[in-house]
Write an enzyme that holds these catalytic residues in place. Structure first.
Site, short mmCIF file in Angstrom:
data_model
loop_
_atom_site.label_atom_id
_atom_site.label_comp_id
_atom_site.label_asym_id
_atom_site.label_seq_id
_atom_site.Cartn_x
_atom_site.Cartn_y
_atom_site.Cartn_z
N HIS A 178 0.82 -1.22 0.00
CA HIS A 178 0.00 0.00 0.00
C HIS A 178 0.86 1.27 0.00
CE1 HIS A 178 -3.47 -2.44 2.03
NE2 HIS A 178 -3.30 -2.75 0.76
N ASP B 251 -7.23 -13.58 -0.67
CA ASP B 251 -6.51 -12.31 -0.66
C ASP B 251 -5.63 -12.31 -1.91
OD1 ASP B 251 -5.43 -9.88 -0.05
OD2 ASP B 251 -4.39 -10.51 1.76
N GLU C 44 -10.83 -4.49 -5.00
CA GLU C 44 -9.90 -3.40 -5.31
C GLU C 44 -9.43 -3.49 -6.77
OE1 GLU C 44 -6.78 -3.56 -2.18
OE2 GLU C 44 -8.12 -5.02 -1.28
N HIS D 65 -9.91 0.75 -1.21
CA HIS D 65 -9.85 -0.41 -0.30
C HIS D 65 -11.07 -0.44 0.63
CE1 HIS D 65 -8.11 -3.45 2.37
NE2 HIS D 65 -7.02 -3.48 1.64
#
Length: 259
Positions: free
Chosen positions: A14, A158, A223, A85
């Site tokens: 990030h 994920d 995302e 997000h």
């Protein structure tokens, strides 16, 4: 080569420990349906090169959608991959896990990760695996099938899926449906990928509005983005932005009722 700060298993996640999501943006324009925010990221910010001016425009549309348009310019070659997000739970009750939600992803392939949640560089087929959401099905149906290495590595979902939409943001990239409420969320984007995170690391330690705690799998993130670690995977769509170019990215979260 440029070494970025490490804040997640030796990787830069990030944008680093002081990434753009922690910055306060300037309001450039605002009305009852649109908000335009801008930020200047100086050369060397979290070790990223270039003075970058980044803009994000949020628009609430008449068809119950949140339209997000990103853009950026730079004075030195840099890398950029902006996304949103937000966490979604369409039941309206954060005490209920999203495992009952039906998920559809318009993707025949995904990018596997290693045990540090980093993409390996492979593009793998979803066929006959727990990663196949080409037909809508409950998120919880195969989320704990840890004998499948990717479920084990991700502690659930994920992962980044390789969209088959070819950058066409009029085609649904992913959709989410809550049987308990009939609320449906469609995601449309011009990005080549979408990261789907099923809230596996939520543990009740984070409090939200009205003191609500968010437990494991209380919400899901969808995302839109280029694939994770693209700067180190030259075979993948590029995230390099050069002077004279304008970065742009588009994502729409469109809500409706389906009974």
């Amino acid at each position: 080569s440029i070494r970025l700060p490490q804040n997640n298993f030796g990787h830069c996640l990030h944008g680093g420990p002081a990434g753009w999501q922690y910055q306060v943006y300037d309001v450039i324009a605002a009305n009852d349906s649109t908000l335009v925010l801008e930020m200047d990221s100086p050369d060397g910010d979290n070790n990223f090169p270039g003075n970058v001016k980044a803009t994000v425009c949020y628009t609430l549309t008449p068809d119950n959608a949140l339209d997000i348009a990103y853009s950026a310019v730079t004075d030195r070659p840099t890398v950029i991959n902006m996304t949103n997000h937000s966490y979604f739970n369409l039941s309206g009750d954060p005490d209920k896990a999203i495992t009952d939600h039906l998920l559809y992803i318009n993707a025949a392939d995904y990018t596997p990760v290693d045990s540090t949640f980093m993409t390996t560089g492979e593009i793998a087929s979803v066929k006959d695996t727990p990663m196949d959401f080409t037909t809508p099905r409950a998120i919880g149906e195969k989320i704990d099938e840890t004998d499948f290495e990717q479920i084990s590595n991700g502690m659930g979902y994920d992962h980044n899926w390789v969209l088959t939409t070819n950058g066409n943001d009029s085609i649904i990239a992913a959709s989410l449906y809550a049987p308990s409420t009939g609320i449906r969320l469609d995601v449309l984007t011009d990005e080549p990928g979408i990261q789907v995170y099923s809230g596996n690391f939520l543990d009740g330690s984070v409090k939200g509005k009205n003191g609500k705690v968010y437990n494991k799998r209380a919400a899901i993130c969808l995302e839109s983005q280029h694939y994770p670690d693209s700067p180190n995977k030259p075979q993948w769509p590029s995230v390099i932005l050069r002077p004279g170019e304008t970065y742009s990215s588009h994502c729409v979260f469109r809500f409706g009722i389906e009974k």
